[in-house]
Design an enzyme around this catalytic site. Structure first.
Site, PDB file in Angstrom:
ATOM      1  N   LYS A  67     -76.334  -7.305 -55.873  1.00  0.00           N
ATOM      2  CA  LYS A  67     -75.221  -7.167 -54.926  1.00  0.00           C
ATOM      3  C   LYS A  67     -74.686  -5.757 -55.018  1.00  0.00           C
ATOM      4  CE  LYS A  67     -72.040  -9.137 -52.293  1.00  0.00           C
ATOM      5  NZ  LYS A  67     -72.329  -8.062 -51.325  1.00  0.00           N
ATOM      6  N   LYS A  91     -70.170  -4.581 -63.423  1.00  0.00           N
ATOM      7  CA  LYS A  91     -68.987  -5.121 -62.746  1.00  0.00           C
ATOM      8  C   LYS A  91     -69.144  -6.607 -62.387  1.00  0.00           C
ATOM      9  CE  LYS A  91     -67.641  -2.430 -59.540  1.00  0.00           C
ATOM     10  NZ  LYS A  91     -67.632  -1.788 -58.211  1.00  0.00           N
ATOM     11  N   LYS A 103     -77.238  -0.972 -55.295  1.00  0.00           N
ATOM     12  CA  LYS A 103     -76.475  -0.057 -54.425  1.00  0.00           C
ATOM     13  C   LYS A 103     -77.452   0.572 -53.454  1.00  0.00           C
ATOM     14  CE  LYS A 103     -72.158   1.324 -54.001  1.00  0.00           C
ATOM     15  NZ  LYS A 103     -70.956   0.564 -54.362  1.00  0.00           N
ATOM     16  N   THR A 187     -60.348  -4.789 -52.337  1.00  0.00           N
ATOM     17  CA  THR A 187     -60.503  -3.842 -53.452  1.00  0.00           C
ATOM     18  C   THR A 187     -59.135  -3.325 -53.895  1.00  0.00           C
ATOM     19  OG1 THR A 187     -62.668  -3.262 -52.599  1.00  0.00           O
ATOM     20  CG2 THR A 187     -61.703  -1.740 -54.193  1.00  0.00           C
ATOM     21  N   ASN A 218     -60.334   3.157 -47.470  1.00  0.00           N
ATOM     22  CA  ASN A 218     -60.130   1.701 -47.519  1.00  0.00           C
ATOM     23  C   ASN A 218     -59.438   1.276 -48.819  1.00  0.00           C
ATOM     24  OD1 ASN A 218     -61.144  -0.930 -48.751  1.00  0.00           O
ATOM     25  ND2 ASN A 218     -61.439  -1.321 -46.585  1.00  0.00           N
ATOM     26  N   SER A 356     -66.352 -10.405 -51.728  1.00  0.00           N
ATOM     27  CA  SER A 356     -67.696 -10.463 -51.134  1.00  0.00           C
ATOM     28  C   SER A 356     -68.408 -11.737 -51.581  1.00  0.00           C
ATOM     29  CB  SER A 356     -68.524  -9.250 -51.546  1.00  0.00           C
ATOM     30  OG  SER A 356     -68.304  -8.178 -50.663  1.00  0.00           O
TER      31      SER A 356
HETATM   32  P1  NAD Z   1     -63.582   5.439 -47.840  1.00  0.00           P
HETATM   33  O1  NAD Z   1     -64.676   6.200 -47.221  1.00  0.00           O
HETATM   34  O2  NAD Z   1     -62.868   4.407 -47.026  1.00  0.00           O
HETATM   35  O3  NAD Z   1     -62.445   6.437 -48.421  1.00  0.00           O
HETATM   36  C1  NAD Z   1     -62.697   7.503 -49.281  1.00  0.00           C
HETATM   37  C2  NAD Z   1     -61.443   8.392 -49.264  1.00  0.00           C
HETATM   38  O4  NAD Z   1     -61.563   9.396 -50.258  1.00  0.00           O
HETATM   39  C3  NAD Z   1     -61.206   9.106 -47.953  1.00  0.00           C
HETATM   40  O5  NAD Z   1     -59.818   9.076 -47.648  1.00  0.00           O
HETATM   41  C4  NAD Z   1     -61.620  10.553 -48.254  1.00  0.00           C
HETATM   42  O6  NAD Z   1     -60.955  11.501 -47.437  1.00  0.00           O
HETATM   43  C5  NAD Z   1     -61.172  10.651 -49.692  1.00  0.00           C
HETATM   44  N1  NAD Z   1     -61.772  11.742 -50.457  1.00  0.00           N
HETATM   45  C6  NAD Z   1     -63.067  12.149 -50.517  1.00  0.00           C
HETATM   46  N2  NAD Z   1     -63.190  13.181 -51.382  1.00  0.00           N
HETATM   47  C7  NAD Z   1     -61.943  13.425 -51.880  1.00  0.00           C
HETATM   48  C8  NAD Z   1     -61.396  14.342 -52.819  1.00  0.00           C
HETATM   49  N3  NAD Z   1     -62.164  15.236 -53.419  1.00  0.00           N
HETATM   50  N4  NAD Z   1     -60.075  14.278 -53.086  1.00  0.00           N
HETATM   51  C9  NAD Z   1     -59.283  13.377 -52.497  1.00  0.00           C
HETATM   52  N5  NAD Z   1     -59.733  12.477 -51.611  1.00  0.00           N
HETATM   53  C10 NAD Z   1     -61.043  12.495 -51.303  1.00  0.00           C
HETATM   54  O7  NAD Z   1     -64.186   4.789 -49.169  1.00  0.00           O
HETATM   55  P2  NAD Z   1     -63.678   3.524 -49.983  1.00  0.00           P
HETATM   56  O8  NAD Z   1     -64.421   2.342 -49.526  1.00  0.00           O
HETATM   57  O9  NAD Z   1     -62.202   3.521 -50.018  1.00  0.00           O
HETATM   58  O10 NAD Z   1     -64.262   3.889 -51.436  1.00  0.00           O
HETATM   59  C11 NAD Z   1     -63.577   4.757 -52.330  1.00  0.00           C
HETATM   60  C12 NAD Z   1     -64.094   4.505 -53.738  1.00  0.00           C
HETATM   61  O11 NAD Z   1     -63.864   3.118 -54.071  1.00  0.00           O
HETATM   62  C13 NAD Z   1     -65.596   4.731 -53.928  1.00  0.00           C
HETATM   63  O12 NAD Z   1     -65.843   5.170 -55.238  1.00  0.00           O
HETATM   64  C14 NAD Z   1     -66.175   3.324 -53.762  1.00  0.00           C
HETATM   65  O13 NAD Z   1     -67.441   3.178 -54.385  1.00  0.00           O
HETATM   66  C15 NAD Z   1     -65.084   2.521 -54.460  1.00  0.00           C
HETATM   67  N6  NAD Z   1     -65.092   1.101 -54.100  1.00  0.00           N
HETATM   68  C16 NAD Z   1     -64.899   0.699 -52.812  1.00  0.00           C
HETATM   69  C17 NAD Z   1     -64.951  -0.664 -52.521  1.00  0.00           C
HETATM   70  C18 NAD Z   1     -64.696  -1.177 -51.134  1.00  0.00           C
HETATM   71  O14 NAD Z   1     -64.636  -2.409 -50.961  1.00  0.00           O
HETATM   72  N7  NAD Z   1     -64.494  -0.340 -50.137  1.00  0.00           N
HETATM   73  C19 NAD Z   1     -65.194  -1.592 -53.541  1.00  0.00           C
HETATM   74  C20 NAD Z   1     -65.359  -1.140 -54.846  1.00  0.00           C
HETATM   75  C21 NAD Z   1     -65.310   0.208 -55.111  1.00  0.00           C
END
Ligand code: NAD
Length: 428
Positions: A67, A91, A103, A187, A218, A356
Site C-alpha cells: 500500500k 508505517k 510507493k 492525514t 493537503n 485508506s
Molecule cells: P501537497 O502536494 O498537497 O502539499 C505539499 C505542500 O508543501 C505544498 O503546499 C507545497 O507548496 C509545500 N512545499 C514544498 N516544498 C516546500 C518547502 N521547501 N518549504 C515549505 N513548503 C514546501 O502534499 P501532501 O499530500 O500534503 O504531502 C505532504 C507530505 O505529507 C509528504 O511528505 C507526503 O508524503 C506526506 N503524507 C501525505 C499524505 C496524504 O494523505 N496526502 C499521507 C501521509 C503522508
C-alpha cells in the site's frame, strides 16, 4: 554513497539493536521486494510526444498487499520512491494494518501540464503498471501533487483494463466514485490526534502551545485548520514560495480560501498562489520558518528539511513529522541529545493510510460509513498505537522514533517468522 534510502535504514538498524531479531529478518528488510521502472509516452496538446519516467516500488508484502501513494514531482527518482516504500512498510505495521508498503511516482512538474495532459499521464501510469498493482496485490493512493480527481482517473483506467469495477484497487478516490468520507482530511486529523495525545501526556494545554507549520498542502492545511479549532495557536505557515508570521495567530481556513479564490488553478487542480500573497502578515523565508521560537514545529512538506546543516537553528521544543522523512538521521540524533522531542512520521502521518484502509474495507464490503464513524475508527487506532509507543519510549528511555520502529518491526518480524526463518526450520 549517502542516499536517502541508506539514511532511512539507519532507524531500522537502531531498532534492531534493541530487539532480539533473527538475521534472516534483518536481511529481508534491507531490500525492496520488487522495483518496476516504466516509461510513459504522452501525446501533448500541441501534438508532440513526451515520455515520462514512472516508478513503483513494492518494499515488503509479508503482512498483506502492499500500500502506498503516487507522487508527481520533478525530484521523484528511484532512491526517493524506495525510501518512501520502506517508510510505508514500517508505517502500516506501526498502525497495525494488514498491509505491506509500496510507493510510486512520476518525475514531472505537473503544474506545467494541461488538465488533459495530466489525465493522459495518470492513465498512462496505470496502463504501464496494471500487472503489478491490484486490489489484493498493491493498492495506490494520493501523495504530493496527486489528489482524488487523479485517483478517480486512475481507478477508471484500471476498470477498463480488467473489465470489471474494482474500487478497492485505489484509495483516496472522489466520494462520488466510492471514496471514503473523511479521507481528504485524514492525514492532518491523524497528526492532530497524535499531538493532542502527546500534549495530554505532558500536561500541556493546547491554548498555551504556539505552532509553526512548514507545507500548506493537503496534510499541512488540514492539520493547521483542525489544530486551530482544537485551541492551538498557529503563528507561522509556509509553502514552496515562502512563509508568513503573526504573533496573534493565523487563520488557516481563511488563508486557504484566499489562495484558492485569488488565483486561477493550473490544470484546474494546482494552486500556484502562496501564503506569501497575504500582504498584511510579516513575510518570512522557508529557512526562517524552521528557526522560529515556537513550541511545536510541524514539518508537512517534503523529506530532508531538517538536516545536520540547519538542525542547530531549531528552537522548537517538539517536532511533529507530518511529511515523510523530513528530519535526516544525523539531525534526529542531535535533536534527541538536545532534548527536542520528535513525534515520528511513521506514527504521526499514519492517519492517511488508516483511512485508506477503511476505504478499502468499505469498497470490499459495499457497506459505506458516516464520516463520524470513519473518524472514530481513525482516532481509536492512532491513539492506541501512540499510547503503546509513548509508553515504550518512556520505559526504555528511547526516542519516540526508535520506539515506533521497534513496535512496527516486531509485527513485521512476527509475520516473517511465521512464514519460516533459519531458526524456525532448525528447531521445527
Ligand atoms: P501537497 O502536494 O498537497 O502539499 C505539499 C505542500 O508543501 C505544498 O503546499 C507545497 O507548496 C509545500 N512545499 C514544498 N516544498 C516546500 C518547502 N521547501 N518549504 C515549505 N513548503 C514546501 O502534499 P501532501 O499530500 O500534503 O504531502 C505532504 C507530505 O505529507 C509528504 O511528505 C507526503 O508524503 C506526506 N503524507 C501525505 C499524505 C496524504 O494523505 N496526502 C499521507 C501521509 C503522508
Amino acid at each position: 554513497m549517502n542516499t536517502l534510502f541508506l539514511d532511512a535504514q539507519t532507524h531500522l538498524k537502531a531498532a534492531f539493536s534493541y530487539i532480539d531479531i533473527s538475521e534472516d529478518i534483518q536481511k529481508r528488510l534491507k531490500y525492496p521486494k520488487k522495483t518496476t521502472l516504466v516509461s510513459i509516452p504522452v501525446r501533448m496538446d500541441d501534438g508532440r510526444l513526451e515520455v515520462f519516467e514512472g516508478y513503483r516500488v513494492q518494499f515488503d508484502n509479508t503482512r498483506g498487499p502492499t500500500k502506498g501513494g503516487i507522487r508527481f514531482h520533478p525530484s521523484v527518482d528511484l532512491d526517493e520512491v524506495t525510501s518512501l516504500s520502506f517508510w510505508m512498510t514500517i508505517k502500516c505495521a506501526v498502525a497495525g494494518l494488514p498491509f505491506g508498503g509500496a510507493k510510486g511516482g512520476i518525475t514531472v512538474d505537473p503544474k506545467t501540464l494541461s488538465r488533459l495532459e495530466l489525465e493522459r499521464l495518470s492513465r498512462g501510469y496505470i496502463r504501464a503498471l496494471a500487472d503489478v498493482i491490484g486490489p489484493n496485490r498493491d493498492i495506490p493512493a494520493p501523495d504530493v501533487n496527486t489528489n482524488s480527481t487523479i485517483m478517480g482517473w486512475m481507478a477508471e483506467e484500471y476498470f477498463e483494463i480488467v473489465r470489471e469495477q474494482r474500487p478497492d484497487v485505489i484509495t483516496g478516490k472522489p466520494i462520488h466514485l466510492n471514496g471514503s468520507l473523511g479521507r481528504e482530511a485524514a492525514t492532518g486529523k491523524g497528526a492532530l490526534y497524535t499531538l493532542l495525545h502527546w500534549v495530554k501526556s505532558q500536561n500541556i494545554e493546547p491554548e498555551n502551545t504556539r505552532i509553526a507549520v512548514q507545507g500548506f498542502g493537503n496534510a499541512g492545511f488540514h492539520f493547521a485548520r483542525l489544530a486551530k479549532q482544537a485551541g492551538f495557536k498557529i503563528v507561522a505557515l509556509s509553502d514552496s514560495r515562502g512563509g508568513i508570521y503573526s504573533e496573534d495567530g493565523l487563520d488557516p481556513e481563511r488563508i486557504m480560501h484566499h489562495k484558492k479564490t485569488r488565483h486561477e488553478l493550473k490544470a484546474m487542480l494546482y494552486c500556484d498562489a502562496s501564503v506569501c500573497d497575504e500582504a498584511e502578515y510579516k513575510q518570512i523565508s522557508n529557512a526562517d520558518l524552521l528557526k522560529q521560537d515556537v513550541d511545536v514545529l510541524v514539518l508537512a512538506a517534503l523529506e530532508n528539511q531538517v538536516t545536520e546543516k540547519n538542525v542547530a537553528k531549531v528552537k522548537a521544543k517538539v517536532i511533529l513529522e507530518v511529511a515523510n522523512g523530513p528530519v535526516s538521521a544525523g539531525a534526529d540524533d542531535i535533536l534527541f541529545n538536545n532534548n527536542i522531542t520528535v513525534l515520528p512520521d511513521v506514527l504521526v502521518n499514519a492517519g492517511g493510510v488508516i483511512v485508506s484502509y477503511l476505504e478499502w474495507v468499505q469498497n470490499k464490503t459495499g457497506l459505506y460509513w458516516e464520516e463520524s464513524e470513519v473518524n472514530e475508527r481513525l482516532k481509536f487506532r492512532i491513539v492506541r498505537e501512540a499510547e503503546t509507543i509513548f509508553n515504550l519510549a518512556r520505559d526504555k528511555a528511547l526516542s519516540l522514533r526508535t520506539a515506533a520502529y521497534i513496535h512496527g518491526v516486531a509485527r513485521i518480524a512476527g509475520a516473517i517468522k511465521e512464514k519460516g526463518t533459519r531458526e524456525y526450520f532448525q528447531n521445527g
